[in-house]
Design an enzyme around this catalytic site. Structure first.
Site, PDB file in Angstrom:
ATOM      1  N   ASP A 187       0.868  -1.178   0.000  1.00  0.00           N
ATOM      2  CA  ASP A 187       0.000   0.000   0.000  1.00  0.00           C
ATOM      3  C   ASP A 187       0.908   1.232   0.000  1.00  0.00           C
ATOM      4  OD1 ASP A 187      -2.135   1.708  -0.017  1.00  0.00           O
ATOM      5  OD2 ASP A 187      -3.215   0.704   1.594  1.00  0.00           O
TER       6      ASP A 187
HETATM    7  C1  NOJ Z   1      -3.941   4.021   0.027  1.00  0.00           C
HETATM    8  C2  NOJ Z   1      -5.109   3.082   0.071  1.00  0.00           C
HETATM    9  O1  NOJ Z   1      -5.122   2.374   1.296  1.00  0.00           O
HETATM   10  C3  NOJ Z   1      -5.129   2.098  -1.076  1.00  0.00           C
HETATM   11  O2  NOJ Z   1      -6.296   1.332  -1.016  1.00  0.00           O
HETATM   12  C4  NOJ Z   1      -4.987   2.827  -2.380  1.00  0.00           C
HETATM   13  O3  NOJ Z   1      -5.084   1.928  -3.449  1.00  0.00           O
HETATM   14  C5  NOJ Z   1      -3.659   3.551  -2.382  1.00  0.00           C
HETATM   15  N1  NOJ Z   1      -3.659   4.529  -1.304  1.00  0.00           N
HETATM   16  C6  NOJ Z   1      -3.364   4.248  -3.699  1.00  0.00           C
HETATM   17  O4  NOJ Z   1      -4.157   5.339  -3.863  1.00  0.00           O
END
Ligand code: NOJ
Length: 749
Positions: free
Chosen positions: A288
């Protein structure tokens, strides 16, 4: 190394990769050939994902300067980018990498296409309320179609986190609280995004996220600790991920949370033993946003380099914006801290997805300007999301039969700040959508009748609230309240639109109160004093606690945030051209104090023992929810009868039930089967959804529905992750919600 000499060799290799119907064996060989040529830095580069040159979905990356990123792109040190979109921009960056880097390996372009690109479908939680897998698959395919038209080839969806805590803003992004329904919804969305052929320029790679247990963040607080046991992990959290892997999802995203004291991004048991081992996942794991770097502040690594080593060893294949791999991984391998075989495995997985997407065949296959112009907001897409929106609506109450309204109904008064809001219905996670592009409730009603009046009432929300700001609520500005009450006095029916602003849910939008924000409750009460004929249209991204409204307002329609065609779907439902058929995918509590509340709770040793006080209950609130999981009414009525069980040997048990439409119009009912295993070697939930079917019936018609239960439905995972089916009594319940139905039991020898 002489790059000038190498380039022609690589160009020949690149050309030789250009075959259309390459078998897996073919590209396995190509991948091995490519791997042999790659330096350690280039391998680490494939494992590196950079954000585009603006930051939309996370904290601004430290020193996120474009010049450095350009240098790395040219060196082939970037395997993927996120948040870059639009054919022109994608082509420019792809060209830079393909033409200027030594090996010219094309990049993946990822984006959070959560419920549409431009054309927005309902938020995922709303879609789950449809219990209609065909419609959900279609909706995801529409999203893929538009995303692929703007150069994207990869989405960070579906989120398949099971979520029981309505305080957590991200419940809007998933399939709700139940692993069985959640797995079905996740698979439908994977299928929709990826289609039957991933190499088509209209399909994109999907991501099951967040592995694992992110939906169990303590107290519903974003980025918080998770602490759950193996029984819940194996039987509640894992099933949708495993199902997504079986549906060939191309990537899995890990998360921000810890589990058993280990940041999941650093967890080899989760990523290597379960995901890539036991489940045979062939795609790659994306971290993530900065979750690799965050291993250090978690207190699990001493610095970024160490964090990268732990993550790579644990099986995190691609680094989203931590810059750990691109900066340090090659050195870590040379120092023997990370086995090169782990790096090779990660690169193989990433390259495989690039092959499957057809990027080696044509790196610009998603870059077609004509297609970009033609696909966005396409008429067919608008039709599909309208259909999805209609199916996602849940009729929570219709006590006095106020709905549906007559088409020639006179004297309708529409009240509420959200009624003419064209932005909130788009919901959260709609990064690429156009602001104010949804059909408002008012516009929808206007398309039916001109005989209505609108009073905004007090303002609920600040007009300028945006994704990056917190939503400000005008709590004490009562202007408009009196006007609304005055108008309501003479109305034949009041359509009152209330709920949450579109950006009150989603990432980093946890709430401690899950009631109606601002003056809405006060407004509803004031109107109720002068007119009881109220249709409360709820618009929200999570279950809300509305005990007063649930008791006093006769008619409540849950419309979530339904996307681009929101107002039309709502108006068609209000005026009876759509008979609501949605069922809640998450329990609605009576009060936030009951949260987390979910239907499939474990058995407690202290179930109801009144008048004794020492049993599992609250002193000031009932145990039961306001609206249970699976609840949802229709404009017609359904009756269940003749529940029968036939056991055909030990392997299969057939359950049949007859459903009749006893009302006056055609409708759809979701017939739900819940199973209960009262004595087991691991404590089982009081009931678990194990089958369902959405059935359409004409007025007066009946149909017998059959469900077949096999070992797959009767078993569970032990704490050693052994699948077991234990003999004994099983109870079943079949009905229209998790709270009631016909019951029977059978023995398994
Ligand atoms: C953080 C989020 O938790 C995740 O789900 C997302 O895909 C990413 N940011 C990218 O934006």
């Amino acid at each position: 190394m002489n790059y000038r000499l190498l380039k022609p060799i690589c160009f020949i290799l690149f050309l030789s990769l250009n075959t259309n119907l390459m078998s897996q064996q073919d590209y396995d060989q190509k991948i091995e050939a490519l791997l042999k040529q790659m330096t350690l830095e280039e391998k680490a580069g494939q494992m590196n994902q950079y954000n585009g040159f603006y930051d939309v979905t996370g904290p601004a990356p430290e020193g996120g300067n474009a010049a450095l990123k350009y240098e790395h792109l040219k060196k082939g040190w970037v395997g993927s980018m996120l948040n870059v979109r639009g054919v022109e921009e994608v082509r420019k960056l792809q060209k830079l990498v393909v033409e200027e880097s030594r090996l010219g390996i094309p990049m993946l372009f990822g984006f959070d296409v959560i419920h549409g690109l431009k054309t927005q479908s309902p938020i995922p939680l709303a879609e789950a309320a449809s219990w209609d897998m065909e419609a959900i698959e279609k909706s995801a395919s529409v999203a893929a179609n538009e995303a692929s038209a703007v150069g994207l080839n990869w989405t960070f969806a579906p989120m398949v986190d099971i979520s029981r805590d309505a305080r957590w803003g991200r419940v809007m992004e998933g399939g709700g609280e139940d692993p069985f329904l959640g797995a079905k919804v996740g698979v439908a969305r994977v299928k929709g995004f990826q289609g039957k052929d991933l190499s088509l320029n209209s399909t994109i790679a999907a991501t099951a996220k967040h592995f694992a247990a992110y939906g169990f963040a303590e107290a519903g607080k974003e980025y918080n600790t998770v602490d759950i046991g193996t029984n819940t992990l194996y039987n509640m959290v894992f099933p949708p991920f495993k199902a997504a892997v079986e549906a060939n999802v191309q990537s899995v995203m890990n998360g921000f949370n810890i589990l058993n004291g280990v940041p999941v991004t650093a967890d080899a048991v989760l990523q290597r033993d379960f995901l890539k081992g036991k489940w045979g996942f062939q795609g790659f794991v994306i971290s993530d946003w900065s979750s690799i770097a965050e291993i250090a502040p978690h207190g699990f690594a001493k610095d970024l380099k160490h964090a990268g080593e732990i993550a790579a060893n644990a099986g995190s294949d691609m680094d989203m914006e931590s810059k750990a791999y691109v900066t340090h991984l090659a050195a870590s391998v040379r120092e023997g801290k990370v086995a090169e075989s782990y790096v090779d495995d990660a690169v193989r997985r990433i390259l495989k997805v690039k092959f499957e997407l057809g990027l080696f065949d044509d790196p610009y296959r998603y870059c077609n300007e004509d297609r970009e112009k033609e696909r966005l907001f396409h008429k067919d897409h608008m039709e599909a999301v309208l259909d999805m929106a209609k199916k996602s609506i849940v009729l929570l109450k219709n006590d006095t039969g106020l709905l549906p309204l007559k088409k020639d109904q006179k004297g309708i008064v529409v009240i509420g700040d959200l009624a003419d809001d064209k932005n909130s219905p788009l919901g959260s996670w709609r990064l690429a959508s156009d602001n104010n592009s949804a059909v408002s409730v008012l516009e929808g009603i206007n398309s039916y009748t001109k005989d209505y009046s609108f009073v905004q009432g007090p303002k609920y929300f600040d007009d300028n609230a945006s994704f990056l700001q917190h939503v400000s609520i005008n709590t004490d500005d009562t202007a408009g309240m009196e006007k609304a009450v005055e108008a309501a006095k003479n109305a034949s029916v009041v359509v009152l639109v209330a709920g949450e602003h579109g950006f009150m849910s989603g990432e980093a939008r946890s709430r401690t109160n899950i009631d109606l924000p601002g003056l809405q409750h006060q407004l509803i009460k004031a109107i109720h004093e002068v007119n009881k004929n109220i249709v409360l249209v709820l618009m929200n991204g999570r279950p809300l606690a509305l005990p007063w409204e649930a008791e006093h307002i006769p008619t409540i329609l849950e419309t979530w945030q339904l996307g681009s065609q929101s107002g039309l779907a709502i108006a068609q439902t209000l005026f009876g051209d759509n008979n609501p058929s949605g069922k809640l995918p998450m329990t609605f509590p009576r009060s936030v104090g009951q949260v987390p509340i979910y239907y499939n709770q474990y058995r407690t040793g202290r179930a109801k023992q009144e008048p004794n006080v020492f049993w599992s209950h609250y002193a000031d609130e009932k145990n039961s929810p306001q609206f249970p999981f699976g609840h949802g009414l229709s404009y017609t009525q359904f009756k269940y009868k003749d529940l029968k069980i036939t056991t055909t040997g030990q392997k299969e048990t057939t359950v049949s039930v007859t459903l009749s439409n006893t009302g006056k119009i055609k409708g759809q009912e979701v017939v739900q089967l819940y199973l209960s295993d009262p004595v087991a070697s691991v404590v089982r939930p009081i009931k678990e959804l194990k089958a369902f079917e959405k059935v359409a019936l004409e007025a007066g018609a009946s149909k017998t529905i059959r469900f077949v239960l096999t070992e797959k439905e009767l078993g569970f995972y032990t704490n050693d992750y052994e699948w077991t089916v234990e003999p004994g009594t099983f109870q079943i319940m079949v009905g229209g919600s998790s709270a009631q139905g016909l019951t029977a039991s059978f023995e398994l020898e």
